[in-house]
Design a protein around this motif. Sequence first.
Motif, mmCIF file in Angstrom:
data_model
loop_
_atom_site.group_PDB
_atom_site.id
_atom_site.type_symbol
_atom_site.label_atom_id
_atom_site.label_comp_id
_atom_site.label_asym_id
_atom_site.label_seq_id
_atom_site.Cartn_x
_atom_site.Cartn_y
_atom_site.Cartn_z
ATOM 1 N N UNK A 7 0.832 -1.213 0.000
ATOM 2 C CA UNK A 7 0.000 0.000 0.000
ATOM 3 C C UNK A 7 0.863 1.259 0.000
ATOM 4 N N UNK A 8 2.007 1.197 0.631
ATOM 5 C CA UNK A 8 2.928 2.341 0.607
ATOM 6 C C UNK A 8 3.490 2.554 -0.791
ATOM 7 N N UNK A 9 3.848 1.476 -1.463
ATOM 8 C CA UNK A 9 4.417 1.576 -2.808
ATOM 9 C C UNK A 9 3.441 2.214 -3.782
ATOM 10 N N UNK A 10 2.165 1.834 -3.696
ATOM 11 C CA UNK A 10 1.171 2.330 -4.651
ATOM 12 C C UNK A 10 0.360 3.515 -4.108
ATOM 13 N N UNK A 11 0.685 3.950 -2.893
ATOM 14 C CA UNK A 11 -0.020 5.071 -2.272
ATOM 15 C C UNK A 11 -1.509 4.780 -2.149
#
Length: 377
Positions: free
Chosen positions: A303-307
Amino acid sequence: MVIELRDDVLAPIEVKHPYAIVAITKHGVEISRKLHAALPNTDVYYMSKFERGDERAHNVQLFSGSVRMLFPALFKHYQGIITIISLGAVVRMIAPVLVDKKVDPAVVVIDDRGENVISMLSGHLGGANALTHTVAEALQANAIITTASDVQKTIPVDLFGAKFGWQWDSDTHLTPVSASVVNEEHVAIVQETGEKDWWMHDTPMPTNLKQYDTIAEAMDAKPQAALVITHRLLQPDELIENAVVYRPKSLVIGMGCNRGTSTEEVEQVIQETLQELGLSIKSVKALVTFELKKDEPCFHEVTSKYDWEFKWYSKDELNAEQVTAPSDTVFKYTGVYGVSEPAVRRYSGNSELLLVKKKSGNTTISVAEIVYEDVRE
């Protein structure tokens, strides 16, 4: 401390806020201090010869030398630059540091009397138009905007849906489609998903912009350009020649996983599943799960990678939702009859899922569309 500006040396500025105010005249200093008081999220820069002794307390950085040599550092670090310098001088000074409208900061120019605020650079993508209105309001000055789509009160193609998080698939046709919009050519709009309240002006939509229910209807109308809002991966026969495809944040992914599942596996399952369903990963808004899985590194990293938003639900919240194929085994160990399906139902509020549940390796995955109210009805 005074910043000594020199050629070929990046000015050692101290960045504390997203916006910079730059002044080089006596009147400009007065305006900069007044503006900083109204807009505290700014850093102020003016020439050391106008020092008053309270600059540190007012977040002012003094400099000596040519202000031209300050701009490379400002462009590198600030979201927006507000200059109280003549328009022509600013044009000449920033020309060597311009890169592209997608990365250049907003640049706003104020005249030496503080009467006019001009949106000069990166009006849309950089936010200069919005910044101009904010600055003009703070100074009780005139906001001067020259962007055609703003003047004509039509759709800014490069920012269409941006306030909702929409992304365009490609920038290839942004310029020609923008030209069609402002030149009042026939532009088709097809919206399959996403927020419906995107018209931002207090006037009716121009008649050259026509909405169609389907891509097929739009293609039959033979428009000069098109705006297509969808989370679907379009087929070759659905591609309108001069079109921009927008990806609204209209999908939510529900997932469960075994303890210690790798980030690589979770990401691969998501990518493969969306491809199988013919859906764009750019339209994913959130990943949801059970509270027992809220600390799984794989979910946090993806979720952090894809915001994406990462949300989890309690046992009671999940058990309150429909589960098509409840699992007694899952209930025995967790107290819930399912994870991915009820989680995605709860977030989306949609009873019809795009994927009820699929088990893949160490994961389960469900996908739903977020339904937005049609404000046009």
